[in-house]
Design an enzyme around this catalytic site. Structure first.
Site, PDB file in Angstrom:
ATOM      1  N   GLU A  21       8.403  21.000 -23.446  1.00  0.00           N
ATOM      2  CA  GLU A  21       7.629  20.826 -21.589  1.00  0.00           C
ATOM      3  C   GLU A  21       8.356  22.289 -21.047  1.00  0.00           C
ATOM      4  OE1 GLU A  21       5.594  19.048 -21.268  1.00  0.00           O
ATOM      5  OE2 GLU A  21       5.715  17.061 -21.965  1.00  0.00           O
ATOM      6  N   ARG A  76      -3.685  22.791 -12.372  1.00  0.00           N
ATOM      7  CA  ARG A  76      -2.731  21.432 -12.728  1.00  0.00           C
ATOM      8  C   ARG A  76      -2.893  21.508 -14.460  1.00  0.00           C
ATOM      9  NH1 ARG A  76       0.003  16.698  -9.426  1.00  0.00           N
ATOM     10  NH2 ARG A  76       1.620  15.944 -11.188  1.00  0.00           N
ATOM     11  N   LYS A 129       2.481  11.780  -9.989  1.00  0.00           N
ATOM     12  CA  LYS A 129       1.684  10.866 -10.574  1.00  0.00           C
ATOM     13  C   LYS A 129       2.127  10.403 -11.165  1.00  0.00           C
ATOM     14  CE  LYS A 129      -0.721  14.447 -13.427  1.00  0.00           C
ATOM     15  NZ  LYS A 129      -0.747  14.673 -14.910  1.00  0.00           N
ATOM     16  N   HIS A 189      -1.224  15.588 -28.065  1.00  0.00           N
ATOM     17  CA  HIS A 189      -1.450  13.614 -28.526  1.00  0.00           C
ATOM     18  C   HIS A 189      -2.298  13.197 -29.012  1.00  0.00           C
ATOM     19  CE1 HIS A 189      -2.106  13.925 -23.635  1.00  0.00           C
ATOM     20  NE2 HIS A 189      -0.844  13.599 -24.150  1.00  0.00           N
ATOM     21  N   HIS A 217       7.319  12.798 -27.652  1.00  0.00           N
ATOM     22  CA  HIS A 217       5.966  13.143 -27.043  1.00  0.00           C
ATOM     23  C   HIS A 217       6.171  14.949 -27.387  1.00  0.00           C
ATOM     24  CE1 HIS A 217       3.133  14.088 -24.075  1.00  0.00           C
ATOM     25  NE2 HIS A 217       4.414  14.722 -23.255  1.00  0.00           N
ATOM     26  N   LYS A 275       6.488  23.988 -11.391  1.00  0.00           N
ATOM     27  CA  LYS A 275       5.669  23.117 -11.733  1.00  0.00           C
ATOM     28  C   LYS A 275       5.490  23.148 -10.237  1.00  0.00           C
ATOM     29  CE  LYS A 275       4.585  18.928 -12.991  1.00  0.00           C
ATOM     30  NZ  LYS A 275       4.307  17.604 -13.411  1.00  0.00           N
ATOM     31  N   ARG A 326       0.717  -1.120  -0.028  1.00  0.00           N
ATOM     32  CA  ARG A 326       0.355  -0.334  -0.150  1.00  0.00           C
ATOM     33  C   ARG A 326       0.814   1.115  -0.356  1.00  0.00           C
ATOM     34  NH1 ARG A 326      -2.393  -2.855   3.260  1.00  0.00           N
ATOM     35  NH2 ARG A 326      -4.640  -3.602   3.142  1.00  0.00           N
ATOM     36  N   GLU A 372      -4.700  17.789  -9.470  1.00  0.00           N
ATOM     37  CA  GLU A 372      -5.626  17.811 -10.516  1.00  0.00           C
ATOM     38  C   GLU A 372      -6.282  18.205 -10.974  1.00  0.00           C
ATOM     39  OE1 GLU A 372      -2.988  16.187 -14.136  1.00  0.00           O
ATOM     40  OE2 GLU A 372      -4.938  16.874 -15.436  1.00  0.00           O
ATOM     41  N   ASN A 379      -1.589  20.885 -19.332  1.00  0.00           N
ATOM     42  CA  ASN A 379      -1.545  20.019 -20.904  1.00  0.00           C
ATOM     43  C   ASN A 379      -1.774  21.394 -21.826  1.00  0.00           C
ATOM     44  OD1 ASN A 379      -1.816  17.798 -19.346  1.00  0.00           O
ATOM     45  ND2 ASN A 379      -4.114  18.046 -18.959  1.00  0.00           N
ATOM     46  N   HIS A 398      -1.339  20.290 -25.048  1.00  0.00           N
ATOM     47  CA  HIS A 398      -0.809  18.433 -25.333  1.00  0.00           C
ATOM     48  C   HIS A 398      -2.229  18.421 -26.092  1.00  0.00           C
ATOM     49  CE1 HIS A 398       2.482  18.677 -22.793  1.00  0.00           C
ATOM     50  NE2 HIS A 398       1.966  17.184 -22.415  1.00  0.00           N
TER      51      HIS A 398
END
Ligand code: NAD
Ligand code: ZN
Length: 351
Positions: free
Chosen positions: A177, A239, A135, A250, A263, A225, A113, A235, A243, A246
């Site tokens: 980024e 946050r 993340k 994407h 990416h 960040k 856990r 998020e 994106n 993105h």
């Protein structure tokens, strides 16, 4: 430089310092069992350095590439932790890029856990972005990052020296980024990309010489960040601004088997149609000087199919971020048709 992320009991430090990898033994608590996770593309001595400083260590080296961020390798890591007899008080250390960090972080989040996790990112992308914010994830059945958890690291060591072995294309990929964060939040930081001689800097990097500007822009990105994650750890709102670029990015990335783009390169392309023309005039030369792509021939129909497929539509609209002025952003909900026409106008009509 030390940056502290204040997230209550999940707070932690990010250390940005040339050569800090060599001090892993004093900077991290390795006086226990440590599972060191790395990949086949990362110079072996980086993971060895961490393992040598540990009381007891096992190194797991996964094959390089996004394909390793899957359930099989997740399973492998958990099994190795069990076989190694790791308990709640032991820890996982990731030494590599975002692939290693996301996979190892997720395994650390799940084993018993959740056990301690250290991240030692060795790509620009992971140093400015993926190692911060907690993340963790793996991919499943073609869906990127679809299975994961929030699990903040106990400490992050950012050693710019590890970047000296990183291919230049990967350096620029990660800087895309960082440029994204500057565009949305940090006008002063963005100006650094306009004035710095990045070419010279990148040559110094591979020669193992000091790279003050690169370190400076990494620091800018880390600070941005940090601020965003502190305000929105899970998020729910702010946050999502990260994106920026993105959504179309994407869509373009979904065709990577044909266009071969990374990416960050897709994010660079995805930002361009989402800027005012004044901002774009400043962004274009910055991207070009970094060696990032600025033209795109990916079929609009297929790009949009991918956008609609992986973005949840809210009342038929796609949530997007615009930059009308460097250092700030606006949010707009667009229909897929509106987004497609922005993409088409920019990449197919303007030339
Ligand atoms: P990556 O981890 O695949 O690394 C790129 C390549 O560089 C790999 O082949 C690797 O072997 C090699 N490499 C790494 N360090 C090196 C070094 N110092 N010298 C030489 N080669 C080196 O890719 P990435 O761009 O670092 O990360 C991409 C991943 O990050 C994606 O899976 C993406 O989903 C994830 N990501 C996560 C977050 C997050 O918040 N968790 C954010 C952005 C991206
Ligand atoms: Zn990204």
């Amino acid at each position: 430089e030390k940056i502290t992320l204040s997230l209550g009991e999940n707070s932690y430090d990010i250390l940005l310092e040339s050569g800090c990898l060599d001090r892993a033994g004093e900077l991290l608590n390795l006086n226990r069992k440590v599972l060191v996770v790395t990949d086949s593309g990362v110079p072996a001595e980086y993971a060895d350095t961490v393992a040598f400083s540990a009381l007891a260590a096992e190194i797991v080296r996964i094959p390089r590439g996004e394909a390793s961020k899957n359930f099989d390798h997740f399973h492998l890591l958990l099994r190795r932790m069990l076989e190694f007899g790791m308990g709640r008080g032991d820890c996982v250390a990731a030494v590599g890029g975002g692939v290693v960090g996301d996979l190892a972080g997720f395994a650390a989040a799940c084993y018993m856990r959740g056990i301690d996790f250290y991240n030692i990112p060795t790509t620009v992308l992971s140093q400015v972005d993926s190692s911060i914010g907690g993340k963790t994830a793996i991919d499943l059945d073609g869906f990127k990052n679809i299975v994961g958890a929030f699990h903040q690291p106990r400490r992050v060591l950012v050693d710019p020296r590890t970047l000296s072995t990183l291919p230049r294309r990967q350096v620029a990929n990660g800087l895309a980024e960082a440029v994204k964060m500057a565009l949305c939040f940090d006008a002063e930081g963005f100006a650094r990309y306009e004035t710095a001689d990045m070419d010279k800097e990148l040559s110094s990097l591979s020669a193992g010489q000091p790279v003050p500007m690169l370190e400076r822009v990494i620091l800018d990105a880390l600070r941005t960040k940090k601020n965003v994650v502190e305000q929105d750890e899970k998020e729910h709102g702010l946050r999502r601004v990260l994106n920026f670029g993105h959504t179309l990015g994407h869509g373009i990335e979904s065709l990577h088997e044909e266009n071969g783009l990374l990416h960050g390169e897709c994010v660079a392309l995805g930002m361009l149609p989402m800027c005012s023309s004044a901002v774009r005039e400043r962004l274009l030369p910055v991207l070009e000087r970094l060696g990032l792509p600025v033209t795109c021939s990916a079929d609009p129909e297929r790009v949009m199919q991918a956008v609609v497929h992986d973005k949840k539509l809210y009342a038929g609209k796609v949530h997007t971020i615009f930059v009308d002025e460097v250092g700030s952003f606006t949010e707009r909900d667009l229909s897929p048709e509106e987004l497609k026409s922005l993409y088409q106008q920019y990449f197919f009509a303007s030339q």
